[in-house]
Scaffold this motif. Structure first.
Motif: not given
Length: 153
Positions: A34-40, A107-112, A131-141
């Protein structure tokens, strides 16, 4: 008929990987996809946000007394470049590329950070993106699955 052997009371199971070989949480593995989809998607929206800022200076509200003072055109280029890179990294995560997970976190951190600085121009959308970037960072970590997150279950 033979009965399955059960460990004696007080005995513990041998330490080892869980059945299926996935040592991470299924929520995190699904979250990585889902993080991949959200980043896209966030990248596509960043490209659109960037094009709007570059094409016309009056699309977004101009802020006069703001600490992080850039022209709307500069912000447009920042969002456009970040958006294109986010699209590529999101696609890499969906394909299971090893480089994409770490790059996605960076990149999610930079975008945040960019969207935090963008808050006065579009506050609601910037908060949604943060909020999306925080979720992406959590999911990938938190994803501990090896290989392609789409194929591991």
């Amino acid at each position: 008929m033979s009965q399955p052997s059960t460990p004696a009371p007080g005995a513990s199971r041998p330490a080892g990987p869980r059945p299926g070989g996935n040592s991470g949480s299924p929520w995190a593995a699904g979250g990585a996809v889902f993080a991949g989809v959200l980043l896209f998607v966030d990248g596509v929206l960043g490209v659109l946000k960037g094009i709007a800022g570059i094409a016309s200076n009056d699309v977004y509200t101009s802020i006069n007394d703001y600490v992080f003072k850039f022209s709307v055109t500069s912000w447009g280029w920042i969002h456009l470049v970040l958006g294109v890179i986010l699209i590529l990294v999101g696609w890499g995560i969906l394909k299971g590329a090893a480089w994409a997970r770490g790059t996605g976190i960076v990149l999610a951190s930079l975008n945040l950070i960019a969207n935090f600085m963008w808050l006065p121009y579009t506050p609601v959308w910037a908060i949604v993106t943060i909020a999306i970037d925080v979720f992406v960072i959590w999911a990938l970590c938190t994803d501990r699955s090896a290989g392609d997150p789409v194929r591991s279950s």
